[in-house]
Design a protein around this motif. Structure first.
Motif, PDB file in Angstrom:
ATOM      1  N   GLU A 133      -9.242   4.665   5.480  1.00 25.51           N
ATOM      2  CA  GLU A 133      -8.714   5.343   6.655  1.00 25.51           C
ATOM      3  C   GLU A 133      -7.920   4.345   7.491  1.00 25.51           C
ATOM      4  OE1 GLU A 133     -11.844   7.109   8.883  1.00 25.51           O
ATOM      5  OE2 GLU A 133     -12.399   8.546   7.315  1.00 25.51           O
ATOM      6  N   GLY A 140      -8.633  -0.057  -3.064  1.00 26.81           N
ATOM      7  CA  GLY A 140      -9.067   1.318  -2.875  1.00 26.81           C
ATOM      8  C   GLY A 140      -8.342   2.010  -1.739  1.00 26.81           C
ATOM      9  N   GLU A 141      -8.895   3.126  -1.307  1.00 28.99           N
ATOM     10  CA  GLU A 141      -8.297   3.929  -0.235  1.00 28.99           C
ATOM     11  C   GLU A 141      -9.102   3.752   1.049  1.00 28.99           C
ATOM     12  OE1 GLU A 141      -7.065   8.589   0.785  1.00 28.99           O
ATOM     13  OE2 GLU A 141      -7.851   8.038  -1.189  1.00 28.99           O
ATOM     14  N   SER A 171      -4.400   7.665   6.013  1.00 30.98           N
ATOM     15  CA  SER A 171      -5.047   6.760   5.065  1.00 30.98           C
ATOM     16  C   SER A 171      -4.006   5.907   4.349  1.00 30.98           C
ATOM     17  CB  SER A 171      -5.866   7.542   4.031  1.00 30.98           C
ATOM     18  OG  SER A 171      -5.011   8.289   3.177  1.00 30.98           O
ATOM     19  N   VAL A 172      -4.489   4.796   3.764  1.00 35.10           N
ATOM     20  CA  VAL A 172      -3.637   3.913   2.954  1.00 35.10           C
ATOM     21  C   VAL A 172      -4.405   3.559   1.686  1.00 35.10           C
ATOM     22  CG1 VAL A 172      -2.322   2.953   4.892  1.00 35.10           C
ATOM     23  CG2 VAL A 172      -4.471   1.871   4.205  1.00 35.10           C
ATOM     24  N   SER A 173      -3.653   3.347   0.602  1.00 33.03           N
ATOM     25  CA  SER A 173      -4.263   2.988  -0.676  1.00 33.03           C
ATOM     26  C   SER A 173      -3.660   1.691  -1.175  1.00 33.03           C
ATOM     27  CB  SER A 173      -4.040   4.095  -1.710  1.00 33.03           C
ATOM     28  OG  SER A 173      -4.640   5.304  -1.285  1.00 33.03           O
ATOM     29  N   CYS A 174      -4.533   0.758  -1.594  1.00 36.67           N
ATOM     30  CA  CYS A 174      -4.065  -0.522  -2.141  1.00 36.67           C
ATOM     31  C   CYS A 174      -4.954  -0.891  -3.315  1.00 36.67           C
ATOM     32  CB  CYS A 174      -4.094  -1.606  -1.057  1.00 36.67           C
ATOM     33  SG  CYS A 174      -5.759  -2.038  -0.499  1.00 36.67           S
ATOM     34  N   ALA A 226       0.825  -1.208   0.000  1.00 34.57           N
ATOM     35  CA  ALA A 226       0.000   0.000   0.000  1.00 34.57           C
ATOM     36  C   ALA A 226       0.857   1.255   0.000  1.00 34.57           C
ATOM     37  CB  ALA A 226      -0.925  -0.007   1.224  1.00 34.57           C
ATOM     38  N   GLU A 227       0.244   2.348  -0.420  1.00 35.83           N
ATOM     39  CA  GLU A 227       0.847   3.668  -0.325  1.00 35.83           C
ATOM     40  C   GLU A 227       0.266   4.373   0.900  1.00 35.83           C
ATOM     41  OE1 GLU A 227       3.253   5.409  -1.927  1.00 35.83           O
ATOM     42  OE2 GLU A 227       3.733   3.473  -2.875  1.00 35.83           O
TER      43      GLU A 227
END
Length: 347
Positions: free
Chosen positions: A259, A256-257, A250-253, A244-245
């Motif tokens: 919290e 999706g994104e 928050s994190v995005s994988c 993830a970023e």
């Protein structure tokens, strides 16, 4: 009040470090489960506490009494510690009364009443006192072994995988019975097991060991949802890991994104979701995914999904009620209940 204190205990067998500076504090009345894979050092630690092994270094203190200071140890029979082994280790030539009363002097007043009291405490009919071990079920044998250990009024009870030889259904009922008995008696207990589910359900404090080291301690729910590392996450239950970023909060994988608690970190990292956090719906909301497989497991099903099934996508598993199981080949929408956990150390 802290009752048992283990400080920097180490033990080697030749070139193998069975225990590497292990420290653990146990409060009075707690039920602690020490869990880890084979060879992690959990049984060696239990044997050091019991007095069956001497540490090379470190101390073990129970109620202010030093039980071990390096190789200098108090004998096992003077430690006020009860011990129940995997097979119960009952004396086959003695009846139940002889086994339970093994540690009670023959001339002790009201010995017979004490034996009946112990049988009732472990939820067995006192009429069984006349039976031999081979006339008992596996669960009954383990309760007799527990009664024998309780007869000496220990300050600490050690359980060395006592349920592993029992059938699955019996194991659950006996584990619950033993937990009730020990809670009623108010005895501090340490259970060693390789069964993660057993450890999570039995204990109010969990200690995870790996390669002779204590990796993480805390309440079972805390360790399950907030493991110290990837290995612990995977050992304590099924886990789905995504690269993830990380952004602020928050994190995005690939799903999706979301919290998440990020602790001010940014960049790349690894997040963990438990399979039971995924919610599947035929109409949304969520991220579209394709059902590749459904494994029926009684009350629940393990569902294998792939996103973007026309291309590469990502594959992961979800856990759903059997009453809500989807069909192979079906397209569903995946949403997430709760927050993903950002694993420590990921960057």
């Amino acid at each position: 009040m802290t009752q048992l204190v283990i400080s920097d205990v180490s033990k080697r067998y030749g070139a193998i470090a069975a225990l590497d500076r292990v420290s653990l504090a146990v409060e009075a009345g707690r039920r602690v489960a020490i869990v880890g894979p084979s060879g992690s050092g959990k049984t060696t630690l239990l044997r050091v506490i019991a007095g069956f092994e001497a540490p090379d270094a470190g101390t073990v203190v129970l109620d202010g009494q030093v039980l071990a200071d390096g190789p200098a140890i108090a004998p096992a029979h003077r430690r006020r510690i009860g011990y129940v082994a995997q097979d119960g280790a009952l004396f086959p030539h003695l009846d139940v009364a002889g086994n339970v009363g093994f540690g009670i002097p023959r001339n002790e007043p009201d010995r017979a009443a004490r034996l009946r009291e112990l049988m009732e405490l472990v939820e067995l009919d006192p009429a069984m006192l006349e039976r031999r071990p081979h006339e008992l079920s596996g669960g009954q044998q383990q309760r007799v072994a527990l009664a024998r250990a309780l007869a000496r009024k220990p300050a600490l009870m050690l359980l060395d995988e006592p349920f592993s030889a029992l059938d699955t259904g019996l194991r659950e009922s006996v584990r619950q019975a033993v937990a009730r008995v020990l809670a009623k008696a108010g005895i501090t207990t340490i259970l060693v097991t390789h069964d993660q589910g057993e450890a999570l359900s039995f204990a109010d404090q969990l200690a995870v060991m790996r390669e002779g080291r204590l990796v993480q301690t805390g309440r079972p729910a805390e360790l399950y949802w907030r493991p110290a590392d990837v290995e612990t996450a995977l050992f304590l239950g099924n886990a789905v890991l995504f690269e993830a970023e990380i952004a602020e909060g928050s994190v995005s994988c690939g799903l999706g994104e979301f919290e998440a608690e990020t602790g001010g970190r940014r960049g790349a990292g690894t997040i963990m979701l438990r399979p039971e956090q995924f919610l599947l719906s035929p109409v949304g909301p969520g991220h579209e995914a394709f059902i590749e497989n459904v494994a029926f497991r009684g009350a629940q099903c393990t569902v294998t999904l792939r996103t973007n099934h026309g291309g590469g996508g990502i594959r992961f598993t979800a856990q759903v009620s059997s009453m809500d199981r989807p069909q192979i080949g079906q397209t569903v929408f995946v949403s997430v209940k709760g927050e993903p956990f950002l694993l420590p150390g990921s960057r």
